[in-house]
Design a protein around this motif. Structure first.
Motif, PDB file in Angstrom:
ATOM      1  N   LYS A 175       4.661  -4.311  -8.917  1.00  0.00           N
ATOM      2  CA  LYS A 175       5.612  -4.550 -10.013  1.00  0.00           C
ATOM      3  C   LYS A 175       5.450  -3.516 -11.125  1.00  0.00           C
ATOM      4  O   LYS A 175       6.424  -3.061 -11.720  1.00  0.00           O
ATOM      5  CB  LYS A 175       5.430  -5.964 -10.563  1.00  0.00           C
ATOM      6  CG  LYS A 175       5.899  -7.028  -9.582  1.00  0.00           C
ATOM      7  CD  LYS A 175       5.848  -8.413 -10.187  1.00  0.00           C
ATOM      8  CE  LYS A 175       6.402  -9.423  -9.187  1.00  0.00           C
ATOM      9  NZ  LYS A 175       6.403 -10.788  -9.736  1.00  0.00           N
ATOM     10  N   MET A 176       4.196  -3.153 -11.405  1.00  0.00           N
ATOM     11  CA  MET A 176       3.945  -2.164 -12.450  1.00  0.00           C
ATOM     12  C   MET A 176       4.473  -0.795 -12.016  1.00  0.00           C
ATOM     13  O   MET A 176       5.082  -0.074 -12.797  1.00  0.00           O
ATOM     14  CB  MET A 176       2.444  -2.099 -12.755  1.00  0.00           C
ATOM     15  CG  MET A 176       1.915  -3.378 -13.408  1.00  0.00           C
ATOM     16  SD  MET A 176       0.096  -3.443 -13.490  1.00  0.00           S
ATOM     17  CE  MET A 176      -0.181  -2.895 -15.177  1.00  0.00           C
ATOM     18  N   LYS A 177       4.228  -0.457 -10.751  1.00  0.00           N
ATOM     19  CA  LYS A 177       4.688   0.837 -10.227  1.00  0.00           C
ATOM     20  C   LYS A 177       6.218   0.905 -10.281  1.00  0.00           C
ATOM     21  O   LYS A 177       6.794   1.922 -10.651  1.00  0.00           O
ATOM     22  CB  LYS A 177       4.206   0.978  -8.772  1.00  0.00           C
ATOM     23  CG  LYS A 177       4.396   2.354  -8.177  1.00  0.00           C
ATOM     24  CD  LYS A 177       3.278   3.268  -8.578  1.00  0.00           C
ATOM     25  CE  LYS A 177       3.638   4.719  -8.333  1.00  0.00           C
ATOM     26  NZ  LYS A 177       2.662   5.615  -8.956  1.00  0.00           N
ATOM     27  N   MET A 208       0.832  -1.209   0.000  1.00  0.00           N
ATOM     28  CA  MET A 208       0.000   0.000   0.000  1.00  0.00           C
ATOM     29  C   MET A 208       0.868   1.261   0.000  1.00  0.00           C
ATOM     30  O   MET A 208       0.569   2.227  -0.704  1.00  0.00           O
ATOM     31  CB  MET A 208      -0.940   0.001   1.212  1.00  0.00           C
ATOM     32  CG  MET A 208      -2.013  -1.081   1.173  1.00  0.00           C
ATOM     33  SD  MET A 208      -3.228  -0.864  -0.154  1.00  0.00           S
ATOM     34  CE  MET A 208      -4.091   0.563   0.458  1.00  0.00           C
ATOM     35  N   MET A 250      -2.097  -6.561  -5.478  1.00  0.00           N
ATOM     36  CA  MET A 250      -0.957  -5.868  -4.863  1.00  0.00           C
ATOM     37  C   MET A 250       0.352  -6.250  -5.564  1.00  0.00           C
ATOM     38  O   MET A 250       1.168  -5.395  -5.878  1.00  0.00           O
ATOM     39  CB  MET A 250      -0.853  -6.205  -3.364  1.00  0.00           C
ATOM     40  CG  MET A 250      -2.011  -5.684  -2.521  1.00  0.00           C
ATOM     41  SD  MET A 250      -2.133  -3.876  -2.526  1.00  0.00           S
ATOM     42  CE  MET A 250      -3.906  -3.650  -2.638  1.00  0.00           C
ATOM     43  N   ILE A 294       2.564   1.490  -3.564  1.00  0.00           N
ATOM     44  CA  ILE A 294       1.667   1.875  -4.658  1.00  0.00           C
ATOM     45  C   ILE A 294       1.268   3.344  -4.535  1.00  0.00           C
ATOM     46  O   ILE A 294       1.224   4.075  -5.514  1.00  0.00           O
ATOM     47  CB  ILE A 294       0.407   0.975  -4.669  1.00  0.00           C
ATOM     48  CG1 ILE A 294       0.795  -0.466  -5.031  1.00  0.00           C
ATOM     49  CG2 ILE A 294      -0.641   1.502  -5.640  1.00  0.00           C
ATOM     50  CD1 ILE A 294      -0.269  -1.498  -4.693  1.00  0.00           C
ATOM     51  N   LEU A 295       0.995   3.772  -3.306  1.00  0.00           N
ATOM     52  CA  LEU A 295       0.520   5.144  -3.114  1.00  0.00           C
ATOM     53  C   LEU A 295       1.666   6.139  -2.949  1.00  0.00           C
ATOM     54  O   LEU A 295       1.450   7.346  -3.023  1.00  0.00           O
ATOM     55  CB  LEU A 295      -0.408   5.209  -1.892  1.00  0.00           C
ATOM     56  CG  LEU A 295      -1.730   4.434  -2.042  1.00  0.00           C
ATOM     57  CD1 LEU A 295      -2.446   4.323  -0.708  1.00  0.00           C
ATOM     58  CD2 LEU A 295      -2.634   5.117  -3.070  1.00  0.00           C
ATOM     59  N   GLY A 296       2.886   5.642  -2.720  1.00  0.00           N
ATOM     60  CA  GLY A 296       4.016   6.556  -2.541  1.00  0.00           C
ATOM     61  C   GLY A 296       3.927   7.349  -1.253  1.00  0.00           C
ATOM     62  O   GLY A 296       4.184   8.554  -1.246  1.00  0.00           O
ATOM     63  N   VAL A 297       3.528   6.679  -0.168  1.00  0.00           N
ATOM     64  CA  VAL A 297       3.370   7.386   1.108  1.00  0.00           C
ATOM     65  C   VAL A 297       4.140   6.670   2.213  1.00  0.00           C
ATOM     66  O   VAL A 297       4.501   5.504   2.079  1.00  0.00           O
ATOM     67  CB  VAL A 297       1.881   7.483   1.524  1.00  0.00           C
ATOM     68  CG1 VAL A 297       1.080   8.247   0.486  1.00  0.00           C
ATOM     69  CG2 VAL A 297       1.283   6.097   1.753  1.00  0.00           C
ATOM     70  N   ASN A 325       0.794  -7.326  -8.589  1.00  0.00           N
ATOM     71  CA  ASN A 325       0.856  -6.742  -9.931  1.00  0.00           C
ATOM     72  C   ASN A 325       1.087  -5.238  -9.895  1.00  0.00           C
ATOM     73  O   ASN A 325       1.913  -4.713 -10.639  1.00  0.00           O
ATOM     74  CB  ASN A 325      -0.433  -7.058 -10.701  1.00  0.00           C
ATOM     75  CG  ASN A 325      -0.488  -8.514 -11.130  1.00  0.00           C
ATOM     76  OD1 ASN A 325       0.546  -9.162 -11.278  1.00  0.00           O
ATOM     77  ND2 ASN A 325      -1.676  -9.034 -11.322  1.00  0.00           N
ATOM     78  N   LEU A 326       0.349  -4.543  -9.030  1.00  0.00           N
ATOM     79  CA  LEU A 326       0.480  -3.084  -9.002  1.00  0.00           C
ATOM     80  C   LEU A 326       1.870  -2.659  -8.520  1.00  0.00           C
ATOM     81  O   LEU A 326       2.442  -1.702  -9.035  1.00  0.00           O
ATOM     82  CB  LEU A 326      -0.606  -2.454  -8.127  1.00  0.00           C
ATOM     83  CG  LEU A 326      -2.012  -2.419  -8.735  1.00  0.00           C
ATOM     84  CD1 LEU A 326      -2.993  -1.765  -7.769  1.00  0.00           C
ATOM     85  CD2 LEU A 326      -2.030  -1.659 -10.060  1.00  0.00           C
TER      86      LEU A 326
END
Lengths: 336, 336
Positions: free
Chosen positions: B314-316, B200, B309, B203-206, B311-312
């Motif tokens: 790895k994509m990020k 999380m 999670m 993906i969100l960069g937080v 996939n996202l």
């Protein structure tokens, strides 16, 4: 007399297209301030479309005395409030055309008129055309060749004056009245495509075409599969009269090919959800992935992936909003 | 004789801690270039820990002549390759201590020795301590007070020389040998926490604490629930001897409280997965959420959210890698 509410990229295109067909349109603006600005600039809207520039001049008002025909082109989550504002002027003789993305707007609107007899003629519009705001006031650019589809539940829309005017005015964009089953099928197809491309681009901060660059392409396929599977089962119980056509359209392999094709055809575009997320604006995710989450609940299933998409898009938007408020400048060069 | 491979933030802490306990450690470096650099700088590692600075000097080599004890502190996905490189020197008399995050490393390692009789003593280490690289070569900072837990399947690890040395050397960080069931329980608890916070934040960069700021907190809860539910069912069939203890620990409400507490306690920290993702580096997601996806398959279930999670993330990471390669400078001020 036709009023148009929401002269953004789609609304302005519709307004200019009608004006070019000699159909007078009056813009319904949000407030005095917006009205003054628009009037000061001369009341023109310019539309670039496939090499040509069309300019039309519009009267505008904030508080009309009556509403015969109302075209609403605001975002899904703003439609109900926009209509509520003018509710006293909307009569059973009014034709209300709502052009929007996503699904679930009907569920927002119908409760405004608990008695069916007091309800206006509600027509829904759907389009895949591209249109974006250029960096000048009231200047837009239209791309693509997709028409605007018009339809309504249990009503032959082609007899309505507003629909006739839309269909006749086709110098820039064509409008077509569709039987409701065909319209619904196109709505569901578009919903599936949007349920994949919109949240994925918004969460990852990438353009539509970038989605095809990842090794984890299976994520697009898996999300497409969930959306198709939930909606196919949902229509069987909730829209039984249209089940066969819609289920055929929502074949998951067919829809995955369409998703990939749309990514290719609109490769350099930023989805509207990405643009909203990057700008910290409210997105239409509740009317896209959220609709699928709700449809799943109604058939006692769980749309796990769509639910994650809803949450992540909202979290990403909230995070961007916080960053923008603290002075962050988006790095993306957004093209709608 | 103890060799240590992977003198990053955790590895350096372990090395300095052993040195302070009068246990000699030799660093095993990746190549000649790294060895020359380390030697030129004098061979010191500095560790700030709770206000004190500990400095120790280490011999280092690239190609050892024998390996009696080997401590491996590289990332999960690098462990197998790192061990493979020194495989000819690892005998049944060798003790191999692997300190890592995530799960699934055992499945990577065991096939390296198809015959159990040729296998070294494999000990696993687990810790929640915080340690980060400071912006000077070979200078690290240790935070938190968590110990390092040591254990092995079917082996009483406390008799092993390496474990004895670790347990005796506790001036900076304590090490404790645990019965395997207790160790596994802690591993699964940490896995659940990591399966939520790591992807999380990435993906969100937080930062970890930012996760508690969202209205969509239900996403943390729902992901916690899926991880707990899959793992609880998985241990019942695949680790039957430890089922009761682990299932009690993985109560979803208990784990959700722990997830929230960890977010609070490490509020300003960037998770290792966020740091890796932002830097375009390979993450440990396959050993965290990917482990849960695989566990689900083995019990004929689908870990939908954990799969998204994986996939996202790895994509990020791929997207950040592309952006970094084209000159993008990360805006985040990362603190590990």
């Amino acid at each position: 007399m036709i009023h148009l509410l929401g002269a953004g990229s789609i609304g302005s295109l519709v307004a200019v297209n009608l004006a070019k067909g000699q159909v007078p349109v009056t813009l319904l603006l949000r407030g005095k301030e917006q009205l003054n600005k628009f009037t000061k600039l001369g009341g023109d809207i310019s539309l670039k479309s496939h090499g040509e520039t069309h300019v039309a001049n519009f009267p505008a008002e904030v508080e009309p005395s009556s509403i015969e025909n109302l075209i609403v082109c605001v975002k899904c989550h703003q439609i109900k409030e926009a209509v509520l504002k003018h509710l006293p002027l909307i009569t059973p003789q009014t034709t209300l055309l709502v052009i929007h993305n996503g699904m679930g707007v009907e569920e927002d609107l119908l409760p405004l008129w608990p008695k069916a007899s007091s309800r206006p003629n509600i027509v829904y519009g759907l389009t895949s055309l591209g249109s974006k705001r250029l960096p000048f006031p009231w200047v837009f650019e239209h791309t693509g060749t997709a028409p605007i589809y018009l339809s309504a539940h249990n009503t032959q829309v082609s007899n309505l004056d507003l629909v006739k005017s839309m269909v006749r005015s086709s110098s820039i964009v064509a409008s077509k009245a569709l039987p409701y089953g065909d319209f619904l099928t196109r709505q569901y197809e578009k919903l599936v495509v949007n349920s994949v491309i919109n949240p994925m681009t918004a969460i990852l901060g990438v353009s539509n075409g970038d989605l095809l660059k990842f090794d984890e392409g299976t994520q697009l396929q898996r999300l497409t599969r969930e959306s198709c599977s939930i909606l196919s089962e949902y229509v069987a119980t909730h829209k039984p009269e249209y089940t066969q056509t819609i289920q055929q359209a929502l074949d998951e392999r067919r829809m995955y090919r369409i998703v990939q094709q749309v990514c290719k055809d609109t490769a350099s575009n930023a989805s509207s959800m990405l643009v909203d997320t990057e700008n910290g604006h409210e997105t239409e995710v509740d009317y896209i992935n959220g609709y699928i989450v709700d449809a799943a609940k109604k058939i006692n299933r769980t749309a796990q992936q769509n639910r994650v998409m809803v949450n992540l898009v909202k979290m990403k938007r909230a995070q961007n909003k916080r960053m923008l408020e603290s002075g962050y400048v988006p790095t993306l060069d957004l093209e709608l």
